[in-house]
Structure formats: C-alpha cells, structure tokens
Design a protein around this motif. Structure first.
Motif, short mmCIF file in Angstrom:
data_model
loop_
_atom_site.label_atom_id
_atom_site.label_comp_id
_atom_site.label_asym_id
_atom_site.label_seq_id
_atom_site.Cartn_x
_atom_site.Cartn_y
_atom_site.Cartn_z
N ARG A 253 2.76 7.11 8.47
CA ARG A 253 4.05 7.25 7.76
C ARG A 253 3.97 8.30 6.65
O ARG A 253 4.87 9.11 6.49
N GLU B 124 -0.97 2.49 10.13
CA GLU B 124 0.48 2.68 10.10
C GLU B 124 0.89 3.43 8.82
O GLU B 124 1.68 4.37 8.88
N GLY C 224 0.83 -1.21 0.00
CA GLY C 224 0.00 0.00 0.00
C GLY C 224 0.86 1.26 0.00
O GLY C 224 2.07 1.19 0.22
N PRO C 225 0.22 2.40 -0.22
CA PRO C 225 0.95 3.67 -0.15
C PRO C 225 1.55 3.85 1.24
O PRO C 225 0.83 3.72 2.23
N GLY C 226 2.85 4.07 1.30
CA GLY C 226 3.50 4.28 2.60
C GLY C 226 3.91 2.99 3.30
O GLY C 226 4.36 3.02 4.44
N SER C 227 3.80 1.86 2.62
CA SER C 227 4.16 0.59 3.27
C SER C 227 5.67 0.41 3.39
O SER C 227 6.13 -0.51 4.06
N GLY C 228 6.44 1.26 2.72
CA GLY C 228 7.91 1.20 2.84
C GLY C 228 8.59 0.61 1.61
O GLY C 228 9.75 0.20 1.68
N LYS C 229 7.91 0.64 0.48
CA LYS C 229 8.49 0.06 -0.75
C LYS C 229 9.80 0.76 -1.14
O LYS C 229 10.81 0.10 -1.35
N GLY C 230 9.75 2.08 -1.21
CA GLY C 230 10.94 2.84 -1.61
C GLY C 230 12.08 2.63 -0.63
O GLY C 230 13.24 2.45 -1.03
N THR C 231 11.76 2.63 0.67
CA THR C 231 12.78 2.47 1.70
C THR C 231 13.47 1.11 1.58
O THR C 231 14.70 1.01 1.60
N ARG D 96 5.98 11.90 6.03
CA ARG D 96 7.01 11.71 5.01
C ARG D 96 7.69 13.02 4.57
O ARG D 96 8.87 13.04 4.24
N GLY E 136 5.29 -5.63 6.80
CA GLY E 136 5.86 -4.29 6.59
C GLY E 136 5.60 -3.34 7.74
O GLY E 136 6.04 -2.19 7.72
N VAL F 130 12.14 -5.31 8.91
CA VAL F 130 11.58 -5.63 7.60
C VAL F 130 12.72 -6.06 6.67
O VAL F 130 12.62 -7.06 5.96
N LYS G 10 6.71 -3.68 10.77
CA LYS G 10 7.82 -3.66 11.74
C LYS G 10 8.80 -2.53 11.41
O LYS G 10 8.60 -1.79 10.44
N SER G 11 9.89 -2.46 12.19
CA SER G 11 10.87 -1.39 11.95
C SER G 11 11.58 -1.63 10.61
O SER G 11 11.57 -2.76 10.09
N VAL G 12 12.19 -0.59 10.08
CA VAL G 12 12.90 -0.69 8.79
C VAL G 12 13.91 -1.85 8.82
O VAL G 12 13.98 -2.64 7.89
N1 LIG Z 1 9.40 0.03 8.53
C1 LIG Z 1 9.20 1.33 8.70
N2 LIG Z 1 8.91 1.84 9.90
C2 LIG Z 1 8.69 3.17 10.07
N3 LIG Z 1 8.75 4.09 9.07
C3 LIG Z 1 9.03 3.63 7.84
C4 LIG Z 1 9.27 2.25 7.57
N4 LIG Z 1 9.52 2.10 6.25
C5 LIG Z 1 9.43 3.33 5.71
N5 LIG Z 1 9.15 4.25 6.65
C6 LIG Z 1 8.93 5.69 6.45
O1 LIG Z 1 7.60 5.81 5.98
C7 LIG Z 1 7.51 6.73 4.91
C8 LIG Z 1 6.97 6.01 3.67
O2 LIG Z 1 7.96 5.09 3.22
P1 LIG Z 1 8.24 4.88 1.67
O3 LIG Z 1 9.42 3.97 1.56
O4 LIG Z 1 8.31 6.20 1.00
O5 LIG Z 1 6.88 4.10 1.25
P2 LIG Z 1 6.26 3.77 -0.17
O6 LIG Z 1 7.37 3.81 -1.16
O7 LIG Z 1 5.67 2.42 0.00
O8 LIG Z 1 5.21 4.81 -0.40
C9 LIG Z 1 8.89 7.31 4.74
O9 LIG Z 1 8.94 8.55 5.43
C10 LIG Z 1 9.82 6.28 5.37
O10 LIG Z 1 10.96 6.88 5.91
#
Ligand SMILES: Nc1ncnc2c1ncn2[C@@H]1O[C@H](COP(=O)(O)OP(=O)(O)O)[C@@H](O)[C@H]1O
Ligand SMILES: Nc1ccn([C@H]2C[C@H](O)[C@@H](COP(=O)(O)OP(=O)(O)O)O2)c(=O)n1
Length: 292
Positions: free
Chosen positions: A150, A146, A39-46, A154, A195, A202, A197-199
């Motif tokens: 996030r 969650e 989903g949006p904000g699930s941490g894909k880019g990270t 962002r 997704g 994950v 949990k902490s960065v």
């Molecule tokens: N596991 C995590 N726990 C807490 N914050 C996270 C985690 N993964 C990513 N974030 C933060 O959440 C926000 C959205 O992450 P992002 O990677 O941009 O998601 P997506 O690409 O899925 O939209 C960013 O500000 C990122 O730093």
C-alpha cells in the motif's frame, strides 16, 4: 545525540514560548479523544476520513501536522524532517504542542488522533500535559506485506515512502508502538479491526465501533461552532424571501464565510463576528434584495 526511549532520540528542540501554541488546551473543556493506531500504511488516514464524514469528529494526523511544520519553515523543521526520513519518532514535546494547537483552533470537542501515541513517551507525555484519556483506541491490524504494498502504491511524494525508510518504520512500529497498543488492550480500551480487508469492509467494522457516537454526530450541533454553522445555513434563505430559495451568490458567500469562520477563528470571536453580520444584514437586506 543519544537514544532515550525506544525509537526516540535526544535532540535539541526549540521551544518558542512567545507563541501561544495552545499548551493550556483543553483547560476545563470536556474533550472526547479517540486514538487511531496501526502500522504505517494500515489505512488510518483512509478510515479517519470516513469516520469524520459519518460521526462528526475532527481528524488530526500527527504525521500531517509534523509535515506541515516542516513546510512552515519552523525552527524545528529540519530536525523533524531528518527524524521522519530516518523513520524515527519526533520528541513528544513537539508533537503534543502541534496537537494541542490544532485541537484548540478546530473549535470542535471530538477528535480522532491518528498516528499518536506512537511510543510510551508519547502516551505518558500526552496524558500528563493534557490530562486527557482516550475514550477508546481503534487499532487497524494489518500484515507488513500488505502495508508495504500500500505504501509503495500511495504516491503522495513523501520522503519516507521508500523501501529503506519503510523497513525502519516497521521496526519502530514493532518495538515502540505495539507496546502502546498492548497497554490500551490491558486497560480494556482497545478496539481491534482487521485492516487487511477492503476499505469498505474495514469501514463496516469501524462503523459498528463508532455507532454509539452516531446519535451525537449532529450534536457537533451542540458545540458553539456548529450552532454558528447551522445559523449560517438557515438564516440567509429565510431573510431573502421567506421561501427558502436563496440566490446563488449568497449561497457561495455563506459557504466561504462558514469555512473561514470555523477554521480560522475561536468560537467566541466567531460568535461576535456572526452577530455583527446578522445585525448588518438585517438592516441592509431590503436594499440588497432590490438588486437580486
Ligand atoms: N483497506 C484498504 N485496502 C487497500 N488499500 C488501502 C486500504 N486502506 C487504505 N488503502 C490505501 O493504502 C495507502 C495507505 O493508506 P493510508 O490511509 O494513507 O494509511 P496510513 O494513514 O495508516 O499510513 C493509501 O494509498 C490508501 O489509499
Ligand atoms: N506521533 C508521531 C507520529 C508520526 N511521527 C513521524 C514518524 C513517522 O514515521 C512519520 C509519518 O507518520 P504518519 O502517521 O504520517 O504515517 P504512517 O502511519 O507511518 O504511514 O511521522 C512521529 O514522529 N510521531
């Protein structure tokens, strides 16, 4: 303007045939693709940023490519911008051309495609056009609460990171993207990770899934571009004094050159360019050494 498939809208798309957008990519080239969904904000880019560092993939974010297209002032820019603001999914034709072009220009053969396919139309069109099937699909499973927190934290100045659009994006994700996740699950291709949990946690789970690729991480060294990169890394040190102590300016020039070559040129052009530089430097290096 009528709705066609879930989350997609029938909008006029400008197709500029005069530009080589990479539509013939990959041709005969063997390509490895992993889709990263969530989903949006699930941490894909990270997570993709971490995977790139460890496993030698090139990261392509469909959302980033679309935003770059808006910034470039392209004819489709306004249409893309309006759709993103509404949380809708841009027609596959546009997104696939951008992905193909980015893949071709990268020179790599292993790709993480993040945020794509986002609906059934994206999935089927990509397969039809590129004939590529993903190796597997990484799915970051995260609760809406969650993800909302996030995204709101962002701070990337994105037009669509406001509560109204976020809710629309969640709805489109549930209605259009989850069926794609289900499709890959039914084909045994889904690798699901918690997704929420902490960065770091994950990434531990992600690392396990990608571990078969760690042996290959250096074999981006297999690809032509990396051979060139390796050459650029090794060669000047050797030529300068044979003891691997390179002068600072040469190190900097080498780094810049390596970046320009691998980002901006095709592998073939890169090879020709490097061979010319090698010949030039071989002839002139003794002269340059005299000034160092
Ligand atoms: N596991 C995590 N726990 C807490 N914050 C996270 C985690 N993964 C990513 N974030 C933060 O959440 C926000 C959205 O992450 P992002 O990677 O941009 O998601 P997506 O690409 O899925 O939209 C960013 O500000 C990122 O730093
Ligand atoms: N395959 C895709 C991927 C993204 N988009 C558009 C629609 C999405 O809401 C935006 C933003 O996508 P992006 O993946 O960057 O961000 P989120 O995962 O939603 O946080 O881009 C699209 O139309 N088609």
């Amino acid at each position: 303007m009528g709705t066609t498939l879930n989350g997609t809208v029938d909008v006029p798309v400008v197709v500029d045939e005069s530009k080589d957008a990479g539509e013939n990519f990959p041709g005969d080239k063997k390509i490895t693709v992993v889709f990263v969904l969530g989903g949006p904000g699930s941490g894909k880019g990270t997570q993709c940023a971490n995977i790139v560092k460890h496993f030698g993939f090139t990261h392509l974010s469909a959302g980033d490519l679309l935003r770059a297209e808006i910034k470039s002032g392209s004819e489709n820019g306004t249409m893309i911008q309006n759709m993103i603001k509404e949380g809708k999914i841009v027609p596959s034709e546009v997104t696939i051309k951008l992905l193909q072009r980015a893949m071709r220009e990268s020179g790599n053969d292993k790709f993480l495609i993040d945020g794509f396919p986002r609906n059934e139309e994206n999935r089927a069109a990509f397969e039809n056009v590129t004939k590529i099937e993903p190796e597997f699909v990484l799915f970051l499973d995260c609760s809406e609460e969650e993800m909302e927190q996030r995204i709101l934290g962002r701070n990337q100045g994105r037009d669509d990171d406001n509560i109204e659009t976020i809710r629309k994006r969640f709805k489109v994700f549930m209605e259009s993207s989850l069926p794609v996740v289900e499709y890959y699950n039914s084909k045994g291709k889904l690798r699901k990770v918690d997704g929420g949990k902490s960065v770091e946690e994950v990434f531990e789970a992600v690392k396990e899934i990608f571990s078969p690729y760690s042996a290959q991480a250096n074999t981006v060294g297999n690809s032509k571009v990396s051979t060139v990169k390796g050459f650029l890394r090794w060669w000047p040190d050797f030529r300068i004094d044979g003891s691997h102590v390179a002068c600072r300016w040469f190190r900097t020039a080498r780094r810049i050159l390596s970046r320009i070559l691998t980002k901006a040129m095709s592998p073939k052009a890169t090879y020709i360019f490097v061979v010319c530089i090698a010949v030039f430097a071989y002839v002139y290096m003794p002269t340059i050494e005299g000034y160092m």
